[in-house]
Scaffold this motif. Structure first.
Motif, PDB file in Angstrom:
ATOM      1  N   ARG A  46       0.850  -1.191   0.000  1.00 19.35           N
ATOM      2  CA  ARG A  46       0.000   0.000   0.000  1.00 19.35           C
ATOM      3  C   ARG A  46       0.885   1.241   0.000  1.00 19.35           C
ATOM      4  N   LEU A  47       0.773   2.044  -1.036  1.00 20.32           N
ATOM      5  CA  LEU A  47       1.483   3.319  -1.127  1.00 20.32           C
ATOM      6  C   LEU A  47       0.441   4.418  -1.033  1.00 20.32           C
ATOM      7  N   GLN A  48       0.442   5.161   0.069  1.00 18.01           N
ATOM      8  CA  GLN A  48      -0.640   6.097   0.370  1.00 18.01           C
ATOM      9  C   GLN A  48      -0.103   7.492   0.654  1.00 18.01           C
ATOM     10  N   ASN A  49      -0.743   8.471   0.057  1.00 18.48           N
ATOM     11  CA  ASN A  49      -0.439   9.874   0.345  1.00 18.48           C
ATOM     12  C   ASN A  49       1.061  10.158   0.184  1.00 18.48           C
ATOM     13  N   ILE A  50       1.581   9.774  -0.977  1.00 16.51           N
ATOM     14  CA  ILE A  50       2.981  10.019  -1.302  1.00 16.51           C
ATOM     15  C   ILE A  50       3.054  11.071  -2.406  1.00 16.51           C
ATOM     16  N   THR A  51       3.858  12.090  -2.187  1.00 19.89           N
ATOM     17  CA  THR A  51       4.202  13.035  -3.246  1.00 19.89           C
ATOM     18  C   THR A  51       5.631  12.730  -3.676  1.00 19.89           C
ATOM     19  N   ALA A  52       5.833  12.485  -4.973  1.00 15.28           N
ATOM     20  CA  ALA A  52       7.177  12.243  -5.507  1.00 15.28           C
ATOM     21  C   ALA A  52       7.338  13.113  -6.740  1.00 15.28           C
ATOM     22  N   HIS A  53       8.275  14.042  -6.683  1.00 18.46           N
ATOM     23  CA  HIS A  53       8.405  14.989  -7.781  1.00 18.46           C
ATOM     24  C   HIS A  53       9.871  15.255  -8.107  1.00 18.46           C
ATOM     25  N   HIS A  54      10.088  15.675  -9.354  1.00 17.16           N
ATOM     26  CA  HIS A  54      11.411  16.066  -9.842  1.00 17.16           C
ATOM     27  C   HIS A  54      12.439  14.933  -9.735  1.00 17.16           C
ATOM     28  N   PHE A  55      12.023  13.721 -10.135  1.00 19.51           N
ATOM     29  CA  PHE A  55      12.972  12.622 -10.292  1.00 19.51           C
ATOM     30  C   PHE A  55      13.345  12.488 -11.765  1.00 19.51           C
ATOM     31  N   ALA A  56      14.588  12.076 -12.027  1.00 24.80           N
ATOM     32  CA  ALA A  56      15.083  12.010 -13.402  1.00 24.80           C
ATOM     33  C   ALA A  56      14.432  10.895 -14.204  1.00 24.80           C
ATOM     34  N   ALA A  57      13.869   9.887 -13.524  1.00 24.33           N
ATOM     35  CA  ALA A  57      13.090   8.855 -14.213  1.00 24.33           C
ATOM     36  C   ALA A  57      11.634   8.952 -13.741  1.00 24.33           C
ATOM     37  N   ASP A  58      11.238   8.129 -12.758  1.00 23.23           N
ATOM     38  CA  ASP A  58       9.837   8.048 -12.349  1.00 23.23           C
ATOM     39  C   ASP A  58       9.664   8.400 -10.871  1.00 23.23           C
ATOM     40  N   GLY A  59       8.513   8.981 -10.566  1.00 20.87           N
ATOM     41  CA  GLY A  59       8.176   9.158  -9.161  1.00 20.87           C
ATOM     42  C   GLY A  59       8.023   7.826  -8.458  1.00 20.87           C
ATOM     43  N   ILE A  60       7.287   6.895  -9.093  1.00 17.26           N
ATOM     44  CA  ILE A  60       7.097   5.538  -8.564  1.00 17.26           C
ATOM     45  C   ILE A  60       7.233   4.554  -9.719  1.00 17.26           C
ATOM     46  N   GLN A  61       7.937   3.455  -9.488  1.00 18.12           N
ATOM     47  CA  GLN A  61       7.955   2.347 -10.451  1.00 18.12           C
ATOM     48  C   GLN A  61       7.555   1.052  -9.747  1.00 18.12           C
ATOM     49  N   ILE A  62       6.640   0.287 -10.404  1.00 18.81           N
ATOM     50  CA  ILE A  62       6.179  -1.001  -9.889  1.00 18.81           C
ATOM     51  C   ILE A  62       6.704  -2.104 -10.796  1.00 18.81           C
ATOM     52  N   GLN A  63       7.593  -2.940 -10.222  1.00 20.95           N
ATOM     53  CA  GLN A  63       8.164  -4.086 -10.923  1.00 20.95           C
ATOM     54  C   GLN A  63       8.091  -5.265  -9.961  1.00 20.95           C
ATOM     55  N   SER A  64       6.890  -5.775  -9.790  1.00 22.60           N
ATOM     56  CA  SER A  64       6.623  -6.776  -8.763  1.00 22.60           C
ATOM     57  C   SER A  64       6.355  -8.141  -9.384  1.00 22.60           C
ATOM     58  N   SER A  65       6.906  -9.185  -8.756  1.00 19.08           N
ATOM     59  CA  SER A  65       6.555 -10.546  -9.154  1.00 19.08           C
ATOM     60  C   SER A  65       5.317 -11.041  -8.409  1.00 19.08           C
ATOM     61  N   GLY A  66       4.771 -10.193  -7.541  1.00 23.92           N
ATOM     62  CA  GLY A  66       3.610 -10.570  -6.753  1.00 23.92           C
ATOM     63  C   GLY A  66       2.344  -9.881  -7.211  1.00 23.92           C
TER      64      GLY A  66
END
Length: 236
Positions: free
Chosen positions: A143-163
């Motif tokens: 669970r990723l809740q109420n996250i601000t992610a800004h000004h990253f050179a690639a992605d704010g969030i990346q999901i690469q899950s085997s689940g």
């Protein structure tokens, strides 16, 4: 940086637990240099093999150093683009973790201070990264809740899950150079009530293709990415 590394190592060794970040402003001056004469031992802040992990940010701000240049350090034979050895520290990298809640945090990647030479492609520069690399890694019930992610050179969030069962809710992802959110592997992934703004508007750094608010892209083969729901989100 040393404090966050110690915290992640302790929780990984314990196999889970709680991290409560006192409300405040934090700066991570370290950044990764993976090769070349200036190679260092800086790594992402990795939470690994945890079951039952709670990270409460208390709406703190964590800023990572982006004040450097990504140069044409090396090339892969047969490809026209270049790679740089250096990239940001990822503040929350989850590997083989289950039953995780990460919430109430602001992450700033400082890409507006970064430079890159012509032809240099993106590196590993994420605010939050669910990263199952090895065959036995399975991250589920995140669970990723109420996250601000800004000004990253690639992605704010990346999901690469085997689940499975990854839920992103009430997140604000803006001014990231490649994507606000990349979903490349996993099952039953939901993004709800979140906003995506000004992707690719990263100041002098520029941007990386595809430059999307959300990129849903199966990078690992048939059946490795399925059941994605995006609902009640805003894009600008």
């Amino acid at each position: 940086y040393p404090a966050f590394i110690k915290a992640s190592a302790a929780l990984s060794k314990a196999g889970g637990g709680s991290l409560i970040i006192p409300k405040g402003k934090y700066y991570i001056a370290a950044y990764k240099i993976a090769g070349g004469p200036q190679k260092n031992n800086v790594t992402d802040i990795v939470f690994k093999n945890c079951t039952g992990l709670s990270i409460e940010g208390n709406n703190s701000v964590i800023r990572v150093n982006g004040n450097f240049s990504r140069n044409r350090d090396y090339q892969v034979p047969g490809l026209s683009h270049y790679y740089a050895f250096n990239s940001n520290v990822c503040v929350f990298k989850l590997t083989n973790c289950k039953d995780v809640v990460l919430k109430n945090i602001v992450l700033n990647g400082e890409v507006e201070k970064m430079r890159k030479q012509t032809g240099v492609v993106e590196g590993d520069s994420y605010g939050v990264f669910v990263a199952d690399y090895e065959p036995g890694d399975v991250s589920s019930n995140i669970r990723l809740q109420n996250i601000t992610a800004h000004h990253f050179a690639a992605d704010g969030i990346q999901i690469q899950s085997s689940g499975e069962n990854i839920v992103i809710t009430n997140c604000n992802l803006h001014h990231n150079a490649r994507q606000g959110l990349s979903i490349v592997k996993g099952s039953n992934i939901k993004c709800l009530f979140s906003s995506f703004d000004s992707t690719g508007h990263a100041g002098i750094y520029g941007w990386h293709a595809p430059g999307a608010g959300i990129d849903v892209e199966n990078e690992f083969g048939a059946g490795k990415l399925k059941d994605v729901l995006i609902q009640n989100c805003s894009f600008r």
